[in-house]
Design a protein around this motif. Sequence first.
Motif, short mmCIF file in Angstrom:
data_model
loop_
_atom_site.label_atom_id
_atom_site.label_comp_id
_atom_site.label_asym_id
_atom_site.label_seq_id
_atom_site.Cartn_x
_atom_site.Cartn_y
_atom_site.Cartn_z
N GLY A 1 -53.00 -9.10 -39.80
CA GLY A 1 -54.22 -9.88 -39.84
C GLY A 1 -54.34 -10.90 -38.73
O GLY A 1 -55.27 -11.71 -38.72
N MET A 2 -53.42 -10.88 -37.77
CA MET A 2 -53.45 -11.82 -36.66
C MET A 2 -54.40 -11.30 -35.57
O MET A 2 -54.27 -10.17 -35.12
N PRO A 3 -55.36 -12.12 -35.15
CA PRO A 3 -56.27 -11.66 -34.10
C PRO A 3 -55.56 -11.52 -32.77
O PRO A 3 -54.59 -12.23 -32.47
N ASP A 4 -56.05 -10.61 -31.96
CA ASP A 4 -55.46 -10.33 -30.65
C ASP A 4 -56.60 -10.10 -29.67
O ASP A 4 -57.68 -9.65 -30.05
N ALA A 5 -56.38 -10.40 -28.41
CA ALA A 5 -57.43 -10.21 -27.40
C ALA A 5 -56.79 -9.95 -26.06
O ALA A 5 -55.68 -10.42 -25.77
N ARG A 6 -57.49 -9.19 -25.23
CA ARG A 6 -57.05 -8.91 -23.88
C ARG A 6 -58.26 -8.49 -23.04
O ARG A 6 -59.28 -8.07 -23.58
N VAL A 7 -58.13 -8.62 -21.73
CA VAL A 7 -59.21 -8.20 -20.85
C VAL A 7 -58.96 -6.77 -20.41
O VAL A 7 -57.82 -6.35 -20.22
N LEU A 8 -60.04 -6.01 -20.26
CA LEU A 8 -59.95 -4.64 -19.78
C LEU A 8 -61.25 -4.29 -19.07
O LEU A 8 -62.19 -5.10 -19.03
N VAL A 9 -61.31 -3.09 -18.53
CA VAL A 9 -62.46 -2.67 -17.73
C VAL A 9 -63.44 -1.88 -18.58
O VAL A 9 -63.05 -0.92 -19.26
N LEU A 10 -64.70 -2.28 -18.56
CA LEU A 10 -65.76 -1.51 -19.21
C LEU A 10 -66.05 -0.28 -18.35
O LEU A 10 -66.28 -0.41 -17.14
N ARG A 11 -66.07 0.91 -18.96
CA ARG A 11 -66.23 2.14 -18.20
C ARG A 11 -67.64 2.71 -18.24
O ARG A 11 -68.04 3.44 -17.34
N ASP A 12 -68.39 2.41 -19.30
CA ASP A 12 -69.74 2.97 -19.42
C ASP A 12 -70.43 2.29 -20.59
O ASP A 12 -69.80 1.63 -21.42
N VAL A 13 -71.75 2.46 -20.64
CA VAL A 13 -72.55 2.06 -21.80
C VAL A 13 -73.39 3.27 -22.17
O VAL A 13 -74.10 3.84 -21.33
N ASP A 14 -73.29 3.68 -23.44
CA ASP A 14 -74.00 4.85 -23.94
C ASP A 14 -75.22 4.39 -24.73
O ASP A 14 -75.10 4.00 -25.89
N PRO A 15 -76.42 4.39 -24.13
CA PRO A 15 -77.60 3.89 -24.83
C PRO A 15 -77.92 4.66 -26.10
O PRO A 15 -78.40 4.09 -27.08
N ALA A 16 -77.64 5.96 -26.12
CA ALA A 16 -77.99 6.78 -27.28
C ALA A 16 -77.22 6.34 -28.53
O ALA A 16 -77.75 6.41 -29.64
N ARG A 17 -76.00 5.88 -28.34
CA ARG A 17 -75.17 5.45 -29.47
C ARG A 17 -75.01 3.93 -29.53
O ARG A 17 -74.31 3.41 -30.39
N SER A 18 -75.68 3.22 -28.59
CA SER A 18 -75.43 1.79 -28.42
C SER A 18 -73.92 1.56 -28.39
O SER A 18 -73.36 0.75 -29.14
N GLY A 19 -73.27 2.31 -27.50
CA GLY A 19 -71.82 2.30 -27.43
C GLY A 19 -71.31 1.74 -26.12
O GLY A 19 -71.83 2.07 -25.04
N TRP A 20 -70.28 0.90 -26.22
CA TRP A 20 -69.61 0.32 -25.06
C TRP A 20 -68.29 1.05 -24.88
O TRP A 20 -67.44 1.06 -25.78
N VAL A 21 -68.07 1.69 -23.74
CA VAL A 21 -66.97 2.64 -23.54
C VAL A 21 -65.85 2.00 -22.73
O VAL A 21 -66.09 1.37 -21.69
N PHE A 22 -64.61 2.17 -23.20
CA PHE A 22 -63.44 1.72 -22.45
C PHE A 22 -62.31 2.72 -22.65
O PHE A 22 -62.34 3.55 -23.56
N TRP A 23 -61.31 2.66 -21.77
CA TRP A 23 -60.17 3.55 -21.84
C TRP A 23 -58.94 2.75 -22.26
O TRP A 23 -58.81 1.57 -21.94
N ALA A 24 -58.02 3.40 -22.93
CA ALA A 24 -56.76 2.75 -23.30
C ALA A 24 -55.74 3.80 -23.68
O ALA A 24 -56.08 4.95 -23.99
N ASP A 25 -54.49 3.40 -23.65
CA ASP A 25 -53.40 4.25 -24.11
C ASP A 25 -53.34 4.14 -25.63
O ASP A 25 -53.26 3.03 -26.18
N ALA A 26 -53.38 5.27 -26.31
CA ALA A 26 -53.35 5.25 -27.77
C ALA A 26 -52.07 4.64 -28.32
O ALA A 26 -52.04 4.15 -29.45
#
Length: 213
Positions: free
Chosen positions: A62-87
């Motif tokens: 339950g501890m909040p976490d935050a980090r900066v990363l690169v936004l890769r795309d915005v999908d208007p159809a889904r109102s989605g903000w896209v980013f990449w990460a290692d699973a």
Amino acid sequence: MSEELVRELIARPPMVRELPGFDAGRAPEEPAPLFVEWLRGALAAEVPDAQVVTLSTVDPEGMPDARVLVLRDVDPARSGWVFWADADSPKGRQLAAGPRAAMTVYWPQLGRQVRVRGAVRSAPAPAALTRSPGARAASLVGRQSEPLGSAAEYDAAFTAALAADPALPVPGHTVYTLEAATVEFWQGDPSRRHVRLRYERSASGWSRTLLWP
């Protein structure tokens, strides 16, 4: 508390400069087009790293976490903000345990902030995903956030990854989409007459609400 630091901060108030206006009454019906407009405005104004955002998640305790990363795309159809990460990274594991997140972006030169909250969907990265040689090597090295013995150890692993076969797939890389439930736009003003506009998604579509700053 450091009195000297307090004096320094008071002497440098934020947003004491000319900033763009924001007519919330002319905002589009959905948030994604407005975000893209603001992002392109930041790019045109040559805001450094305008596509860099802060992603916030919560760990299993339950501890909040935050980090900066690169936004890769915005999908208007889904109102989605896209980013990449290692699973297998901390953020990837946190998203797997509780697939909700928040994203924040601030463009200081324009006094503009955007906050996005919602559910996160994942999908395997496409084979043709384009990355710089350095980014590819860093992904191949992996082990993100694990203890590191020395800088030399990382340098050796990074150099070996740079020399790897370019056709070698990068394991664990995932495309994530933050599908917004709420999006809030904030335009700063030197006189503190800030403008805040919140979008909220419902079964019938998006609603817009002007908020007290």
